[in-house]
Design an enzyme around this catalytic site. Structure first.
Site, mmCIF file in Angstrom:
data_model
loop_
_atom_site.group_PDB
_atom_site.id
_atom_site.type_symbol
_atom_site.label_atom_id
_atom_site.label_comp_id
_atom_site.label_asym_id
_atom_site.label_seq_id
_atom_site.Cartn_x
_atom_site.Cartn_y
_atom_site.Cartn_z
ATOM 1 N N THR A 156 -45.108 28.566 -83.191
ATOM 2 C CA THR A 156 -45.982 27.421 -82.919
ATOM 3 C C THR A 156 -45.110 26.174 -82.748
ATOM 4 O OG1 THR A 156 -46.395 27.227 -85.304
ATOM 5 C CG2 THR A 156 -48.067 28.344 -83.978
ATOM 6 N N LYS A 182 -41.860 33.427 -88.220
ATOM 7 C CA LYS A 182 -42.145 32.117 -87.650
ATOM 8 C C LYS A 182 -42.496 31.174 -88.778
ATOM 9 C CE LYS A 182 -45.563 30.223 -86.754
ATOM 10 N NZ LYS A 182 -46.335 29.091 -87.412
ATOM 11 N N THR A 200 -47.879 27.601 -90.934
ATOM 12 C CA THR A 200 -47.957 28.925 -91.504
ATOM 13 C C THR A 200 -46.623 29.636 -91.416
ATOM 14 O OG1 THR A 200 -50.279 29.118 -90.948
ATOM 15 C CG2 THR A 200 -49.068 31.165 -91.134
ATOM 16 N N GLU A 283 -39.780 21.283 -89.260
ATOM 17 C CA GLU A 283 -40.184 20.164 -88.405
ATOM 18 C C GLU A 283 -39.431 18.889 -88.782
ATOM 19 O OE1 GLU A 283 -44.715 21.871 -87.739
ATOM 20 O OE2 GLU A 283 -44.348 20.292 -89.213
#
Length: 411
Positions: A156, A182, A200, A283
């Site tokens: 994602t 992931k 997630t 991130e």
């Protein structure tokens, strides 16, 4: 028995096929529907999120694992929609995609294991998944390229695919473990057995060893505890976290008492590698920080202190600018809920002493500590002066980029 553990780019485990297609779930138009198929079936062990709010595929996956006796023939993963907080319609859509996948891949309904990742609360486009299944079947294969398609499709906000593998040579026969994961945000996994449950994190581990589900569960839980349960990016535990271990048995090598320790070591290595890659690709992350807590009374208290520090916005923002503010470390340890005597604590940033005897270390060198913290990765070591227990916990800094990504994630 001659057993040798290898690392590197070994062959993929036998007994599996991987593939992925574009189902139109992601707004970007990228790959968003993946499958891993074991044509002859595989025994499974799984650990799910401990969040009380769980996605539809968690509910359905728990039911399928119980009903099938831990047998899995197909793993179906979509990215771009978490299918969480979608009510009965979400459960029904997940079940419908599993039924369609079972027909597509030639297995029974309960042998399909579903997973989803993406935005919470958006109606699940099950019709898009069903429509894409014929193409997904065509995409399947057992090559490096097929495995990478799977790893890329489950991403994602990840910026890179996350894979790891290792192999054990058993009397000339190679037993391989391959993992794909992931995760880049909403990462503070707290995983437990499927019943009861304990961006997630999704992790899929494949091996061609012959092993029963009970043995796989006994090996998976400690591996997860020391890897995925020992990382944090932002302190948020996802509604969809899943770690699934599948054993096809296609190597013909049976997991026995002679092989168990070596296989466990190999599994741990793959899990730790994937866990580190998740944090490293977090991130907005610019610094990966390993908290090495030692001298605690027990491992649980050491982990409690590590989590308190790892989740402190003040600590994380200091790390983003390489600011050796040791006071924030001690404050976070102090409110962790673990009792200790501050005068017995010793703190080092890299090899630089920063705190001891209840105050700043007389050997503290701010310039040297700052230089250590400018590195992409470094360790903060904290000795509690209480006992012989400890833990290693991998976390990261908090940057403006993280805020930007998550401030408008759903819009």
């Amino acid at each position: 028995m001659d057993v040798e553990v290898k690392t590197g780019r070994e062959a993929l485990p036998q007994g599996f096929q991987w593939g992925a297609v574009k189902a139109g779930i992601k707004a970007s138009g990228n790959l968003d529907l993946a499958a891993a198929v074991a044509p002859e079936g595989a025994n499974a062990a799984v650990m799910f999120t401990s969040n009380q709010v769980v996605a539809a595929p968690i509910t359905v996956g728990r039911s399928h694992i119980a009903s099938s006796g831990g047998r899995v023939r197909a793993v179906l993963v979509n990215a771009g929609n978490a299918n969480c907080a979608t009510g009965k319609a979400g459960i029904d859509a997940c079940s419908a995609t599993c039924a369609a996948a079972a027909e597509t891949f030639g297995c029974i309904f309960d042998e399909v294991f579903p997973s989803s990742t993406g935005i919470i609360g958006v109606p699940f486009p099950g019709d898009k998944v069903v429509a894409a299944l014929p193409g997904l079947k065509i995409s399947l294969g057992a090559t490096e390229e097929h495995a990478e398609l799977f790893a890329k499709a489950i991403m994602t906000t990840d910026t890179k695919m996350k894979v790891a593998r290792t192999a054990i040579d058993v009397n000339g026969v190679s037993v391989t473990i391959f993992g794909a994961a992931k995760g880049a945000g909403m990462i503070h996994p707290r995983l437990g057995p499927p019943v009861p449950p304990h961006a997630t994190m999704l992790v899929y581990l494949f091996t061609d060893i012959a092993a029963e589900g009970t043995d796989l569960r006994e090996l998976l839980q400690p591996a997860v505890h020391q890897s995925f349960n020992s990382i944090s990016i932002d302190g948020d535990t996802s509604t969809n976290d899943t770690v699934l271990l599948l054993a096809s048995g296609a190597s013909g090598v049976k997991l026995d008492s002679m092989l168990r320790e070596r296989f466990a070591d190999a599994l741990n290595r793959v899990c730790r590698t994937l866990a580190h890659k998740i944090v490293d690709d977090g991130e907005g992350v610019t610094h990966v920080v390993t908290l090495d807590i030692s001298g605690a009374r027990n491992e649980a208290e050491a982990r409690q202190i590590a989590r308190s520090i790892a989740h402190s916005p003040l600590c994380k923002t200091a790390w983003s600018s390489a600011d050796p503010n040791w006071g924030r470390l001690m404050a976070a340890a102090g409110y962790s809920g673990v009792e200790f005597d501050p005068e017995n604590v010793i703190v080092r940033i890299g090899d630089v002493p920063v705190y001891e005897g209840g105050m700043r270390s007389p050997n503290f060198d701010e310039t040297k500590a700052h230089k250590v913290m400018q590195q992409r990765e470094y360790t903060i070591a904290i000795h509690m002066g209480q006992g012989d227990a400890g833990c290693r916990f991998v976390t990261c800094d908090l940057t403006e980029e993280y805020v930007r990504i998550n401030a408008d994630y759903s819009t």
